[in-house]
Motif scaffolding. Structure first.
Motif, PDB file in Angstrom:
ATOM      1  N   ASN A  94       0.828  -1.207   0.000  1.00 58.32           N
ATOM      2  CA  ASN A  94       0.000   0.000   0.000  1.00 58.32           C
ATOM      3  C   ASN A  94       0.860   1.253   0.000  1.00 58.32           C
ATOM      4  OD1 ASN A  94      -1.928  -2.139   0.811  1.00 58.32           O
ATOM      5  ND2 ASN A  94      -3.319  -0.397   0.894  1.00 58.32           N
ATOM      6  N   ALA A  95       0.363   2.290  -0.670  1.00 62.71           N
ATOM      7  CA  ALA A  95       1.127   3.531  -0.813  1.00 62.71           C
ATOM      8  C   ALA A  95       1.440   4.154   0.535  1.00 62.71           C
ATOM      9  CB  ALA A  95       0.356   4.518  -1.698  1.00 62.71           C
ATOM     10  N   ASN A  96       0.543   3.989   1.512  1.00 61.28           N
ATOM     11  CA  ASN A  96       0.797   4.620   2.813  1.00 61.28           C
ATOM     12  C   ASN A  96       2.000   4.032   3.529  1.00 61.28           C
ATOM     13  OD1 ASN A  96      -0.068   2.687   5.128  1.00 61.28           O
ATOM     14  ND2 ASN A  96      -1.810   2.547   3.745  1.00 61.28           N
ATOM     15  N   CYS A  97       2.499   2.878   3.045  1.00 61.21           N
ATOM     16  CA  CYS A  97       3.679   2.257   3.654  1.00 61.21           C
ATOM     17  C   CYS A  97       4.985   2.859   3.160  1.00 61.21           C
ATOM     18  CB  CYS A  97       3.697   0.759   3.358  1.00 61.21           C
ATOM     19  SG  CYS A  97       2.378  -0.176   4.153  1.00 61.21           S
ATOM     20  N   VAL A  98       4.964   3.496   1.995  1.00 61.51           N
ATOM     21  CA  VAL A  98       6.211   3.943   1.374  1.00 61.51           C
ATOM     22  C   VAL A  98       6.223   5.442   1.074  1.00 61.51           C
ATOM     23  CG1 VAL A  98       6.741   1.688   0.406  1.00 61.51           C
ATOM     24  CG2 VAL A  98       5.345   3.287  -0.924  1.00 61.51           C
ATOM     25  N   THR A  99       5.256   6.171   1.623  1.00 56.30           N
ATOM     26  CA  THR A  99       5.231   7.633   1.511  1.00 56.30           C
ATOM     27  C   THR A  99       5.083   8.225   2.900  1.00 56.30           C
ATOM     28  OG1 THR A  99       2.826   7.570   1.106  1.00 56.30           O
ATOM     29  CG2 THR A  99       4.263   7.660  -0.834  1.00 56.30           C
ATOM     30  N   GLU A 133       7.316   2.366  -7.024  1.00 59.01           N
ATOM     31  CA  GLU A 133       6.312   3.038  -7.843  1.00 59.01           C
ATOM     32  C   GLU A 133       5.047   3.232  -7.019  1.00 59.01           C
ATOM     33  OE1 GLU A 133       6.640   4.268 -10.783  1.00 59.01           O
ATOM     34  OE2 GLU A 133       8.413   3.268 -11.637  1.00 59.01           O
ATOM     35  N   VAL A 134       4.563   4.474  -6.949  1.00 56.41           N
ATOM     36  CA  VAL A 134       3.324   4.795  -6.233  1.00 56.41           C
ATOM     37  C   VAL A 134       2.249   5.151  -7.253  1.00 56.41           C
ATOM     38  CG1 VAL A 134       2.221   6.460  -4.675  1.00 56.41           C
ATOM     39  CG2 VAL A 134       4.479   5.532  -4.126  1.00 56.41           C
ATOM     40  N   TYR A 135       1.060   4.643  -7.053  1.00 57.79           N
ATOM     41  CA  TYR A 135      -0.040   4.920  -7.974  1.00 57.79           C
ATOM     42  C   TYR A 135      -0.233   6.428  -8.108  1.00 57.79           C
ATOM     43  CZ  TYR A 135      -4.641   4.787 -10.132  1.00 57.79           C
ATOM     44  OH  TYR A 135      -5.696   4.959 -10.995  1.00 57.79           O
ATOM     45  N   PRO A 136      -0.335   6.938  -9.333  1.00 55.47           N
ATOM     46  CA  PRO A 136      -0.385   8.393  -9.525  1.00 55.47           C
ATOM     47  C   PRO A 136      -1.607   9.070  -8.926  1.00 55.47           C
ATOM     48  CG  PRO A 136      -0.791   7.223 -11.592  1.00 55.47           C
ATOM     49  CD  PRO A 136      -0.302   6.207 -10.614  1.00 55.47           C
ATOM     50  N   ALA A 141      -6.269   9.800   0.378  1.00 53.00           N
ATOM     51  CA  ALA A 141      -7.693   9.514   0.518  1.00 53.00           C
ATOM     52  C   ALA A 141      -8.102   8.406  -0.442  1.00 53.00           C
ATOM     53  CB  ALA A 141      -8.530  10.762   0.263  1.00 53.00           C
ATOM     54  N   THR A 142      -7.496   8.366  -1.624  1.00 51.41           N
ATOM     55  CA  THR A 142      -7.792   7.351  -2.623  1.00 51.41           C
ATOM     56  C   THR A 142      -6.490   6.885  -3.272  1.00 51.41           C
ATOM     57  OG1 THR A 142      -8.089   9.065  -4.311  1.00 51.41           O
ATOM     58  CG2 THR A 142     -10.068   8.326  -3.135  1.00 51.41           C
ATOM     59  N   GLY A 143      -6.577   5.768  -3.977  1.00 53.91           N
ATOM     60  CA  GLY A 143      -5.408   5.274  -4.711  1.00 53.91           C
ATOM     61  C   GLY A 143      -4.316   4.716  -3.834  1.00 53.91           C
TER      62      GLY A 143
END
Length: 300
Positions: A94-99, A133-136, A141-143
């Motif tokens: 998940n993006a919240n793990c790497v941002t 790579e993080v989803y653009p 809140a989303t993605g």
């Protein structure tokens, strides 16, 4: 809507930060290769049991945040997909793990470590990704989706991405981390829990949206919890397992008993294949104050 994430024990900082269903920030140095970083809360299965299968594709993940001098832990799933150049292997997370909120930019690959290959914490093997790579569309809140591109000379076991999940589908949650809200840290053995996907309205309190699925608690009340970001929701197949979802956030983090929101990995299938095949353009998104759905309060 603002939803508190599953991890609330973030050390040494006295501020509020939005992270997603992120893992606990604990160390003042990067996580060690042995996977014994103090107090980490990776993918946490409350009410589960020790793994009964090998699950070589489930990885414990650490992200070191130089700006904070701390590390977080999550869970990732190694997948194998067919790209334009042939089979591609990488880790879905998940993006919240790497941002790091409010940024949507990924942390450097050199600050991220995967530990794979065993259900025993002290037998994991460290791997450093080559690209993150993080989803653009990720905006806190989303993605909530990202992938870790892994060295091609490694022979890692990956599983396929499954078909679009529907309510009533049986799933198995697998992950590393606390087995109760007040557990001291990552358990010595990978945990698993059988449950099912339920209707999206059950996760309304967590502001479930497009590209997400709602996972019900187990019949005995067991559920993913505290820091369970990126933990896979698996579907059994005739040949093994397929990945359906990855942990994003809960509806009742104070007790870890309610339904939980998982990112629908099948929704992002095409982007995952593209991201594992070629570097993707990323344009940082502005995160408006108060718009994030994932918050956590740091404690001293």
């Amino acid at each position: 809507m603002t939803v508190t994430i599953w991890s609330a024990r973030l050390a040494a900082v006295g501020a509020s930060l939005t992270l997603g269903l992120a893992a606990t920030l604990t160390s003042t140095t990067p996580a060690t290769a042995s996977g014994t970083g103090s107090g980490g809360a990776g993918a946490n299965i409350v009410g589960g049991s020790d793994a009964t299968r090998p699950y070589p594709f489930v990885a414990l993940e650490y992200t070191y945040y130089p700006e904070l001098g701390q590390s977080s832990s999550c869970t990732a799933t190694v997948v194998k997909v067919l790209g334009s150049n042939g089979p591609e292997t990488g880790a879905v997370i998940n993006a919240n793990c790497v941002t790091n909120y409010p940024s949507t930019e990924p942390e450097a690959a050199s600050d991220i470590t995967l530990e794979v290959g065993s259900t025993q914490l002290d037998e994991l093997t460290p791997v450093t990704p080559t690209r993150v790579e993080v989803y653009p569309g990720w905006d806190w809140a989303t993605g909530d989706m990202a992938v870790l591109v892994l060295p091609k000379n490694l022979h890692l076991t990956g599983i396929p991405i499954g078909e679009q999940p529907t309510p009533g589908r049986k799933v198995r949650l697998v992950g590393w981390g606390d087995t109760s809200i007040d557990a001291p840290g990552i358990p010595p053995v990978l945990q698993q829990l059988d449950t099912r996907i339920t209707k999206p309205s059950a996760c309304a309190d967590a502001a479930i949206g497009a590209g997400e699925i709602c996972v019900a608690p187990a019949p005995d009340g067991g559920q993913a919890c505290l820091g369970d970001a990126g933990a896979p929701a698996l579907s059994a197949t005739r040949t093994g397992w397929a990945l359906l979802g990855s942990g994003s956030r809960g509806t009742n983090e104070s007790a870890c008993t309610g339904p939980t929101v998982f990112t629908d990995v099948t929704h992002y299938r095409q982007w995952i294949v593209q991201a594992l095949t070629h570097p993707q353009p990323h344009h940082p998104r502005h995160v408006a104050p108060g718009s994030a759905r994932r918050t956590v309060t740091y404690v001293h």
